[in-house]
Design an enzyme around this catalytic site. Structure first.
Site, PDB file in Angstrom:
ATOM      1  N   LYS A  67      10.465  39.657  22.968  1.00  0.00           N
ATOM      2  CA  LYS A  67      10.587  38.755  24.308  1.00  0.00           C
ATOM      3  C   LYS A  67      10.721  38.055  24.755  1.00  0.00           C
ATOM      4  O   LYS A  67      12.137  37.685  25.101  1.00  0.00           O
ATOM      5  CB  LYS A  67       8.788  38.382  25.071  1.00  0.00           C
ATOM      6  CG  LYS A  67       9.174  37.883  26.461  1.00  0.00           C
ATOM      7  CD  LYS A  67       7.856  37.573  26.609  1.00  0.00           C
ATOM      8  CE  LYS A  67       8.127  36.663  28.228  1.00  0.00           C
ATOM      9  NZ  LYS A  67       6.969  35.992  28.406  1.00  0.00           N
TER      10      LYS A  67
ATOM     11  N   ASP B 216       7.352  41.127  29.689  1.00  0.00           N
ATOM     12  CA  ASP B 216       6.486  40.316  30.758  1.00  0.00           C
ATOM     13  C   ASP B 216       5.605  40.829  31.198  1.00  0.00           C
ATOM     14  O   ASP B 216       5.728  42.395  31.746  1.00  0.00           O
ATOM     15  CB  ASP B 216       6.914  38.513  31.372  1.00  0.00           C
ATOM     16  CG  ASP B 216       7.717  39.294  32.182  1.00  0.00           C
ATOM     17  OD1 ASP B 216       7.349  40.171  33.158  1.00  0.00           O
ATOM     18  OD2 ASP B 216       7.744  38.016  33.509  1.00  0.00           O
TER      19      ASP B 216
END
Length: 214
Positions: free
Chosen positions: A124, A142
């Site tokens: 991420k 997310d």
């Protein structure tokens, strides 16, 4: 070959998000890849808004990897204390800076493998930096992007890596970085985890989940 109905519907979603959030961007304040990398690592388990309250002082005192690598961890802890878990956070960003100096001459690398080799940096965070600083389209999964992807039936997975693969396979050629920002903004504004505002949603007629939360 004609595009599949799922692909066509997904492209319609992208077009509407583009039109609704033309200025969508990362909420983390930064002026360099180094600042965005550190800010993103600090943002775990807190909000971007809270991170933005501590990074001005953090980067005033330690503006680059060499300076942060040489910082006293206790001093860094004092700056990031408002975020909570200050001992872990300070140790993490100092270790990150030291790794940048030791392995990359103090510069932030632009490839996923190198970024993910750094302490505290996963897929991420690497995608955030690659997409926003190096012009590499990358989907940042997310909680908002994952939630919207499932509600739109772009994926049935809760695993971020699988969500990324499914969405990118469905939407090849799309600016995945910009799509991430738009989905995050839409998740914050309308498609909430609880009580999503389906009646106000520009995607309602394209979303299989619309109206199922009443």
């Amino acid at each position: 070959m004609d595009p599949s109905p799922a692909h066509s519907r997904a492209l319609d979603v992208v077009r509407r998000l583009d039109a609704t959030y033309p200025d969508a961007h990362t909420s983390l304040d930064h002026t360099s890849p180094f600042e965005l990398l550190v800010a993103t690592v600090l943002s775990a388990q807190t909000t971007d808004a809270r991170v933005n309250t501590v990074t001005p002082e953090l980067f005033r005192r330690w503006p680059d990897a060499p300076s942060l690598a040489g910082a006293d961890v206790a001093a860094v802890e004092a700056v990031v204390r408002p975020l909570g878990f200050q001992h872990r956070r300070a140790g993490q960003v100092v270790a990150l800076a030291r790794a940048l100096v030791a392995h990359f001459g103090g510069a932030v690398p632009g490839d996923a493998r190198s970024l993910e080799s750094l302490p505290g940096v996963g897929r991420k965070t690497a995608n955030v930096v690659r997409g926003n600083c190096f012009g590499v389209p990358a989907l940042t999964v997310d909680t908002h992007v994952g939630r919207l992807s499932r509600r739109l039936a772009w994926t049935d997975s809760k695993d971020p890596a699988r969500v990324e693969r499914d969405v990118c396979a469905l939407l090849p050629g799309v600016d995945w970085t910009q799509l991430s920002h738009e989905m995050i903004w839409h998740g914050r504004a309308v498609c909430h985890s609880r009580d999503p505002r389906c009646g106000d949603c520009v995607l309602a007629d394209l979303c299989p989940s619309a109206g199922t939360f009443a």
